[in-house]
Design an enzyme around this catalytic site. Structure first.
Site, PDB file in Angstrom:
ATOM      1  N   PRO A   1       0.826  -1.217   0.000  1.00 59.46           N
ATOM      2  CA  PRO A   1       0.000   0.000   0.000  1.00 59.46           C
ATOM      3  C   PRO A   1       0.854   1.257   0.000  1.00 59.46           C
ATOM      4  O   PRO A   1       1.926   1.307   0.591  1.00 59.46           O
ATOM      5  CB  PRO A   1      -0.808  -0.123   1.303  1.00 59.46           C
ATOM      6  CG  PRO A   1      -0.751  -1.573   1.674  1.00 59.46           C
ATOM      7  CD  PRO A   1       0.564  -2.070   1.188  1.00 59.46           C
TER       8      PRO A   1
ATOM      9  N   SER B   1      12.226 -19.169   4.073  1.00 60.20           N
ATOM     10  CA  SER B   1      13.362 -18.245   3.982  1.00 60.20           C
ATOM     11  C   SER B   1      13.978 -17.914   5.334  1.00 60.20           C
ATOM     12  O   SER B   1      15.034 -17.280   5.389  1.00 60.20           O
ATOM     13  CB  SER B   1      12.917 -16.944   3.298  1.00 60.20           C
ATOM     14  OG  SER B   1      11.927 -16.291   4.053  1.00 60.20           O
TER      15      SER B   1
ATOM     16  N   LYS C   1      12.950  -7.238   1.180  1.00 58.01           N
ATOM     17  CA  LYS C   1      13.636  -7.593   2.420  1.00 58.01           C
ATOM     18  C   LYS C   1      14.825  -6.666   2.677  1.00 58.01           C
ATOM     19  O   LYS C   1      15.060  -6.239   3.811  1.00 58.01           O
ATOM     20  CB  LYS C   1      14.098  -9.043   2.345  1.00 58.01           C
ATOM     21  CG  LYS C   1      12.950 -10.053   2.334  1.00 58.01           C
ATOM     22  CD  LYS C   1      13.462 -11.477   2.176  1.00 58.01           C
ATOM     23  CE  LYS C   1      12.319 -12.480   2.175  1.00 58.01           C
ATOM     24  NZ  LYS C   1      12.780 -13.871   1.981  1.00 58.01           N
TER      25      LYS C   1
END
Length: 825
Positions: free
Chosen positions: A386, A707, A750
């Protein structure tokens, strides 16, 4: 219950009632009554049909006094009703007349004499007999009773005026009664009241209580009749209005006929014929419109179907069948508009310009035809967290092309009919939101943004995402058929742009029709530039500040970004800038001197205590804590992996609301660390005699994926070796039982999350090296990246070489190192 039906004359016996009450014996035959209560001092007709009741009547009429006990049944049992089925209070009555009917039943005219109480039954056969005692009411005609009598008569007057079944003679009789008991019983006999209320009225011993209850029953009946009269009057007025309109219409038709003019309906039909001819419909749509118009001609305007057809024709003639907006295919102008509205996003802007360039070449080289302007390319789908500008990109495309822009929010949509419309067989049917948007745009080639396409639901009403398959397929939407219109409409010239936060919830067939453009979060530098170029000027304008009255330096914006927001986009950043500007507007309104120069110190004064701070150093003070990286639909985030051990027997517990994949990664990490205990210098007895608990905080949030395997293995290695994980490092990567580090996704998000958290080193799988090319230059320059193929390389880079000693509280602590403090400005 009324005594007599309307216009039924009273029996002559009522006029010749003996003035002297007959002597009532102590034992009377009892006639059970069903559904009626006979009161003293009243005359009432009764029908008798049971064999034992007929025998009772035959025996009574042979007696000189003709007295009988009338007691109402209190249960549902009527045939062979016994003592237990009857009320205790009844009425002694005289049979004045008996008439036999051809069917064997008997009609009686009885007059109530006095109230009686059944003491005990003396006989059950051939009919009921009982010992009774008289139970006359207590009568004390004082002022209160007189007032109640007047009120009762007044209510009865209203009831007679409203009722169509009560004659005026009943009112005159009530006005001439002076005995309160007789008044109460006479009016109660004429009322339509429940059997239970009628019996309760009989059983009341005090005449004042009888009048009070009777007034309540009269008031209720008057209210019901007044409401009924009001409803009837409204219905009558509506009928009279319709009749009047009908007569006027017929008169108008005759007048128009005499003048040689057509009727209103004929004028309306001619208007529709003109609109259909000018609408430029397809052949199929025009044929359907004219067929419905022919049906309309044969119907009266008052028919319900007439207005259904009229609404349908209004939709057909109002749709832009051949109305288009001329495209502005000036590529330099489109580039300028995109740069004006959005900072950076070069890859996204380039793809949009490619899209427009192909349309321009097809238009220039394909001739001036509709097909030339119809580019059957992919449906662009902007996916990202967003606040990164997905919706505003669609607006910029529409502005660059000079087209109308329509935004359709699909979030929470569950009904397929919202896309395809409802069939006309349903009451209140209407076209779907897509055709409604086309009608509002008044052009057949707008830019339609399907916002939040990943949040479309599905239930028993259908699957809207399945309906979107036809809409978003360039090979099929040329003949889109709405259920309400039931004719083909060409959507091929519409530019559809979709937005989503994640791809996981979009169905495979629908995703196959989309060209995915990923929008990642912004770096702090990019947010600063966006704030300077877009957010600050907009908030100053919206809050009434003029240019020059307030300025923000880069450090102030950086403080807002780091200390008051933690997001991938800039929506909250704009909200916080708006808070600062509003507080400055308050100071200006209070008369303080301008201009204001916003610095980090002033930000702290205006916004208060910082909401976010760097907690990595604090969290990693203890061995057994590693910093991982996670991808979420709203951008990347850091993830702490905590491990601890306690005396036990090789138990391994994993908590933190983890999914199956993440739990398996934790088990693999634990197994690998145990297998490498000798290389790590771990005493085997420590593992044998310890239970290990691995926890991922923020347990209210569900987590899954492979991960975090590298971070889990590092946290366990740190725990068993008493070596802290460096507080400036975050890591991501999947682990195997052989210690291999496998590549993962979401690298850009990330890394941006690590940068937002203040970390300067990220450990990545070696095979993710190509993903570093997507990172902005300032991120690659500010951060250090370690590419690892094996877990041992991760441990060498992430674990501090110096071991720690347990402190007095049982936690691991470096005695030579001063614990870091978290500073909050």
């Amino acid at each position: 219950m009324p005594i007599f039906k309307k216009n039924e004359p009273e029996p002559k016996d009522q006029e010749t009632v003996n003035e002297n009450t007959p002597v009532i014996p102590e034992e009377l035959p009892i006639l059970p009554l069903k559904g009626v209560v006979v009161y003293p001092l009243t005359v009432l007709p009764l029908n008798v049909g049971q064999a034992r009741s007929l025998r009772l009547v035959d025996d009574v009429v042979k007696e000189p006094n003709r007295l009988i006990g009338l007691v109402t049944i209190k249960t549902d049992k009527f045939e062979d009703a016994g003592p237990d089925d009857l009320h205790e209070i009844g009425t002694a009555a005289i049979i004045h007349r008996m008439l036999r009917a051809p069917d064997g039943t008997v009609r009686l005219i009885v007059q109530g004499v006095e109230r009686i109480r059944v003491k005990e039954f003396s006989a059950l056969e051939p009919y009921l007999k009982a010992k009774i005692e008289l139970a006359p009411e207590a009568i004390d005609k004082d002022v209160q009773v007189e007032a109640l009598m007047r009120n009762t008569v007044e209510l009865f007057r209203k009831l007679v005026n409203l009722s169509q079944t009560l004659p005026e003679e009943m009112l005159m009789a009530a006005l001439n009664v002076e005995d309160p008991r007789q008044l109460a019983y006479m009016i109660a006999t004429s009322l339509r009241i429940d059997l239970q209320d009628a019996q309760e009225l009989l059983e009341l011993d005090d005449i004042q209580a009888k009048l009070v209850k009777l007034d309540a029953l009269l008031t209720k009946e008057v209210d019901v009749l007044e409401l009924g009269k009001k409803i009837s009057g409204q219905a009558q007025a509506e009928i009279e209005k319709n009749q009047r309109e009908y007569i006027l219409r017929e008169q108008m038709k005759q007048i128009q006929k005499e003048l040689g003019e057509g009727s209103e309906q004929e004028a309306e039909i001619k208007e529709y014929e003109k609109k259909i001819a000018e609408a430029g419909m397809s052949a199929e749509a025009e044929k359907e419109a004219r067929r419905e118009l022919e049906r309309m001609k044969t119907m009266p305007p008052a028919a319900a179907e007439y207005h259904v057809i009229k609404t349908y024709l209004d939709w057909l003639v109002d749709l832009p069948w051949n109305k288009t907006t001329q495209d502005n295919l000036d590529i330099p102008n489109a580039r300028r508009i995109l740069d004006e509205d959005h900072y950076d996003l070069q890859e996204i802007k380039a793809r949009i310009l490619e899209y427009l360039a192909v349309r321009k070449l097809r238009a220039e080289r394909g001739g001036d035809t509709a097909e030339a302007y119809t580019y059957r390319g992919s449906i662009l789908t902007l996916v990202g967290p967003p606040g990164v500008g997905k919706t505003s990109l669609g607006q910029s495309v529409a502005r660059a092309l000079g087209r109308k822009f329509i935004r359709m929010s699909l979030g929470g949509m569950h009904d397929e009919a919202e896309i395809r419309g409802h069939r006309r067989t349903y009451i209140g049917a209407m076209p779907g939101r897509l055709m409604q948007s086309i009608k509002r745009a008044e052009t057949k080639n707008p830019v339609i943004m399907l916002d939040e396409v990943d949040k479309v639901g599905a239930d028993y009403r259908g699957d809207p995402s399945s309906a979107l398959l036809e809409v978003l397929d360039p090979a099929q939407n040329k003949t889109f058929r709405d259920h309400y219109l039931d004719v083909d409409f060409d959507l091929s010239q519409v530019i559809f742009i979709c937005t989503a936060n994640t791809l996981e919830t979009i169905s495979g067939p629908l995703r196959d029709r989309m060209e995915i453009l990923m929008l990642s979060g912004y770096t702090d530098y990019e947010k600063t530039q966006i704030a300077k170029g877009y957010l600050v000027p907009r908030q100053m304008t919206e809050n009434g500040l003029e240019a020059g009255e307030a300025t923000f330096d880069d450090q102030a914006l950086y403080a807002i970004i780091r200390d008051y927001t933690r997001e991938a986009g800039v929506r909250n950043l704009e909200r916080e800038i708006g808070r600062v500007v509003r507080k400055l507007a308050t100071k200006i309104a209070e008369g303080e001197a301008t201009p204001f120069h916003v610095t980090p110190a002033l930000v702290g004064q205006l916004l208060g205590k910082a909401r976010f701070y760097n907690e990595v150093r604090e969290r990693t003070e203890t061995p057994g804590v590693a910093t991982g990286l996670a991808w979420t639909p709203v951008g990347g985030d850091i993830l702490f992996i905590e491990a601890t051990r306690m005396p036990g027997g090789k138990g391994f517990l994993v908590t933190g609301q983890l999914g199956d994949v993440m739990r398996e990664s934790a088990q693999a990490a634990y197994s690998y660390v145990r297998s490498k205990s000798a290389d790590l210098g771990i005493d085997p007895e420590i593992i044998e005699k310890s239970d290990v608990h691995l926890h991922v905080p923020e347990g209210a949030t569900r987590k899954d994926g492979p991960s975090a395997g590298v971070a889990m293995a590092t946290a366990l290695a740190s725990l068993f070796t008493n070596r802290r994980v460096k507080d400036n490092i975050a890591m991501t990567g999947e682990i195997t039982l052989r210690g291999r580090v496998l590549p993962v996704g979401g690298i850009k998000e990330k890394v941006l999350a690590a940068h937002r958290a203040g970390l300067d080193t990220v450990i990545l799988p070696n095979r993710n090296e190509r993903d570093l090319e997507e990172l902005p230059d300032e991120i690659r320059n500010d951060m250090r990246f370690i590419l690892a193929e094996h877990v041992q390389e991760v441990w060498n880079a992430a674990l501090e070489p110096k071991a720690t000693m347990p402190d007095l509280n049982g936690h691991e602590r470096d005695l030579t190192r001063t614990p870091s403090l978290t500073h909050v400005n």
